[in-house]
Design a protein around this motif. Structure first.
Motif, PDB file in Angstrom:
ATOM      1  N   SER A   1       3.424  22.328  22.289  1.00  0.00           N
ATOM      2  CA  SER A   1       3.070  23.220  23.386  1.00  0.00           C
ATOM      3  C   SER A   1       4.233  23.289  24.347  1.00  0.00           C
ATOM      4  N   SER A   2       4.524  24.473  24.819  1.00  0.00           N
ATOM      5  CA  SER A   2       5.654  24.638  25.723  1.00  0.00           C
ATOM      6  C   SER A   2       5.256  24.396  27.164  1.00  0.00           C
ATOM      7  N   VAL A   3       4.147  23.697  27.381  1.00  0.00           N
ATOM      8  CA  VAL A   3       3.772  23.362  28.741  1.00  0.00           C
ATOM      9  C   VAL A   3       4.900  22.540  29.331  1.00  0.00           C
ATOM     10  N   ALA A   4       5.467  23.012  30.417  1.00  0.00           N
ATOM     11  CA  ALA A   4       6.569  22.295  31.036  1.00  0.00           C
ATOM     12  C   ALA A   4       6.309  22.165  32.519  1.00  0.00           C
ATOM     13  N   LEU A   5       6.349  20.959  33.007  1.00  0.00           N
ATOM     14  CA  LEU A   5       6.239  20.741  34.436  1.00  0.00           C
ATOM     15  C   LEU A   5       7.654  20.629  34.978  1.00  0.00           C
ATOM     16  N   SER A   6       8.138  21.700  35.530  1.00  0.00           N
ATOM     17  CA  SER A   6       9.496  21.719  36.055  1.00  0.00           C
ATOM     18  C   SER A   6       9.416  21.565  37.563  1.00  0.00           C
ATOM     19  N   LEU A   7       9.424  20.343  38.020  1.00  0.00           N
ATOM     20  CA  LEU A   7       9.233  20.076  39.438  1.00  0.00           C
ATOM     21  C   LEU A   7      10.390  20.558  40.293  1.00  0.00           C
ATOM     22  N   ASP A   8      11.557  20.788  39.677  1.00  0.00           N
ATOM     23  CA  ASP A   8      12.696  21.242  40.450  1.00  0.00           C
ATOM     24  C   ASP A   8      12.777  22.762  40.522  1.00  0.00           C
TER      25      ASP A   8
ATOM     26  N   PRO B   1      11.101  26.200  41.857  1.00  0.00           N
ATOM     27  CA  PRO B   1      10.061  26.749  42.722  1.00  0.00           C
ATOM     28  C   PRO B   1       9.070  27.561  41.898  1.00  0.00           C
ATOM     29  N   ARG B   2       7.854  27.634  42.344  1.00  0.00           N
ATOM     30  CA  ARG B   2       6.791  28.255  41.572  1.00  0.00           C
ATOM     31  C   ARG B   2       6.683  29.747  41.826  1.00  0.00           C
ATOM     32  N   GLY B   3       7.580  30.530  41.247  1.00  0.00           N
ATOM     33  CA  GLY B   3       7.445  31.965  41.301  1.00  0.00           C
ATOM     34  C   GLY B   3       7.768  32.587  42.634  1.00  0.00           C
ATOM     35  N   ASP B   4       8.407  31.846  43.516  1.00  0.00           N
ATOM     36  CA  ASP B   4       8.777  32.411  44.799  1.00  0.00           C
ATOM     37  C   ASP B   4       9.852  33.465  44.602  1.00  0.00           C
ATOM     38  N   PRO B   5       9.906  34.471  45.493  1.00  0.00           N
ATOM     39  CA  PRO B   5      10.959  35.478  45.365  1.00  0.00           C
ATOM     40  C   PRO B   5      12.327  34.814  45.301  1.00  0.00           C
ATOM     41  N   GLY B   6      13.110  35.229  44.328  1.00  0.00           N
ATOM     42  CA  GLY B   6      14.451  34.677  44.181  1.00  0.00           C
ATOM     43  C   GLY B   6      14.509  33.364  43.429  1.00  0.00           C
ATOM     44  N   SER B   7      13.360  32.837  42.997  1.00  0.00           N
ATOM     45  CA  SER B   7      13.359  31.557  42.304  1.00  0.00           C
ATOM     46  C   SER B   7      13.732  31.757  40.837  1.00  0.00           C
ATOM     47  N   PRO B   8      14.143  30.663  40.177  1.00  0.00           N
ATOM     48  CA  PRO B   8      14.482  30.774  38.766  1.00  0.00           C
ATOM     49  C   PRO B   8      13.261  30.979  37.877  1.00  0.00           C
ATOM     50  N   GLY B   9      12.067  30.776  38.388  1.00  0.00           N
ATOM     51  CA  GLY B   9      10.886  31.062  37.591  1.00  0.00           C
ATOM     52  C   GLY B   9       9.848  29.972  37.616  1.00  0.00           C
ATOM     53  N   ALA B  10       8.804  30.210  36.850  1.00  0.00           N
ATOM     54  CA  ALA B  10       7.681  29.286  36.739  1.00  0.00           C
ATOM     55  C   ALA B  10       7.295  29.199  35.273  1.00  0.00           C
ATOM     56  N   GLY B  11       6.666  28.112  34.909  1.00  0.00           N
ATOM     57  CA  GLY B  11       6.166  27.975  33.548  1.00  0.00           C
ATOM     58  C   GLY B  11       4.941  28.851  33.342  1.00  0.00           C
ATOM     59  N   VAL B  12       4.684  29.264  32.113  1.00  0.00           N
ATOM     60  CA  VAL B  12       3.558  30.156  31.841  1.00  0.00           C
ATOM     61  C   VAL B  12       2.200  29.470  32.033  1.00  0.00           C
ATOM     62  N   PHE B  13       2.195  28.151  32.165  1.00  0.00           N
ATOM     63  CA  PHE B  13       0.957  27.420  32.391  1.00  0.00           C
ATOM     64  C   PHE B  13       0.834  26.950  33.840  1.00  0.00           C
ATOM     65  N   ASP B  14       1.687  27.455  34.708  1.00  0.00           N
ATOM     66  CA  ASP B  14       1.714  27.034  36.108  1.00  0.00           C
ATOM     67  C   ASP B  14       0.704  27.833  36.920  1.00  0.00           C
ATOM     68  N   ASP B  15      -0.523  27.352  36.963  1.00  0.00           N
ATOM     69  CA  ASP B  15      -1.572  28.046  37.700  1.00  0.00           C
ATOM     70  C   ASP B  15      -1.414  27.927  39.214  1.00  0.00           C
ATOM     71  N   GLN B  16      -0.470  27.131  39.673  1.00  0.00           N
ATOM     72  CA  GLN B  16      -0.204  27.030  41.103  1.00  0.00           C
ATOM     73  C   GLN B  16       0.709  28.157  41.579  1.00  0.00           C
ATOM     74  N   SER B  17       1.359  28.822  40.660  1.00  0.00           N
ATOM     75  CA  SER B  17       2.265  29.920  40.996  1.00  0.00           C
ATOM     76  C   SER B  17       1.485  31.224  41.032  1.00  0.00           C
ATOM     77  N   PRO B  18       1.442  31.905  42.180  1.00  0.00           N
ATOM     78  CA  PRO B  18       0.749  33.196  42.230  1.00  0.00           C
ATOM     79  C   PRO B  18       1.315  34.203  41.234  1.00  0.00           C
ATOM     80  N   SER B  19       2.620  34.129  40.956  1.00  0.00           N
ATOM     81  CA  SER B  19       3.214  35.087  40.024  1.00  0.00           C
ATOM     82  C   SER B  19       2.665  34.913  38.616  1.00  0.00           C
ATOM     83  N   VAL B  20       2.147  33.738  38.304  1.00  0.00           N
ATOM     84  CA  VAL B  20       1.520  33.468  37.005  1.00  0.00           C
ATOM     85  C   VAL B  20       0.000  33.603  37.129  1.00  0.00           C
ATOM     86  N   ALA B  21      -0.583  32.919  38.081  1.00  0.00           N
ATOM     87  CA  ALA B  21      -2.042  32.856  38.206  1.00  0.00           C
ATOM     88  C   ALA B  21      -2.684  34.212  38.487  1.00  0.00           C
TER      89      ALA B  21
END
Length: 192
Positions: A35-42, A44-64
């Motif tokens: 599973s490509s579940v990745a917790l990338s703590l470094d 940011p979770r989908g914030d504008p200008g961020s490098p991105g969020a994992g597809v399982f990151d339900d804390q990121s509004p851009s994903v959730a």
């Protein structure tokens, strides 16, 4: 990503979460599947200008806040891509109307005109990101994988000039992805 690296990342994530007073996380993997579940703590979770969020990151509004059917297809594809060592990163998913308007304003400044900016950024009223029906995926290995396998999940590249932009087209599972537009200016949905 090999199994050793996956265990190292998960162990680091659990340790960090434990230090933050969070509850332990248990990830069950189907037999012989990665599973490509990745917790990338470094990251940011989908914030504008961020490098991105994992597809399982339900804390990121851009994903959730993605359309549930799109998110389901994306997650199924991510698990299968992960089995081949390919990780998906959501570089942009759901966007607020204010953020989309800001992106368009910045694009007009960058490209010099509204007409040229429209080749890259939709209005808040027409953007599939604002409605949660579009996702931008990074890195090149992920977009290459989706280009080859995305139709099996209904995930289709919509524009020739945006290899990272995918939307759900359920009919693609049977019929393949529809022909792409050169850019958003050819997309009838952008003319509302």
């Amino acid at each position: 990503m090999n199994q050793r690296n996956t265990r190292r990342i998960l162990a680091s994530a659990v340790a960090a979460l434990g230090a933050a007073g969070a509850v332990a996380i248990v990830v069950n993997h189907p037999p012989n599947r990665f599973s490509s579940v990745a917790l990338s703590l470094d990251i940011p979770r989908g914030d504008p200008g961020s490098p991105g969020a994992g597809v399982f990151d339900d804390q990121s509004p851009s994903v959730a806040r993605l359309d549930p059917a799109l998110l389901d297809a994306l997650r199924r594809a991510a698990v299968d891509a992960g089995a081949e060592g390919v990780e998906f990163v959501v570089t942009s998913g759901w966007r607020s109307a204010d953020h989309q308007t800001r992106l368009l304003r910045e694009a007009v400044g960058r490209y010099g005109s509204e007409a040229e900016a429209a080749r890259w950024v939709a209005t808040a009223e027409t953007s599939a990101h604002v409605s949660g029906h579009a996702v931008d995926i990074g890195h090149s290995a992920a977009t290459t994988w989706l280009s080859a396998h995305g139709a099996a999940y209904g995930l289709c590249q919509i524009y020739d000039n945006e290899s990272w932009h995918y939307e759900l087209r359920p009919d693609a599972v049977v019929n393949g992805c529809p022909a792409r537009y050169a850019d958003p200016t050819e997309d009838p949905r952008m003319r509302r």
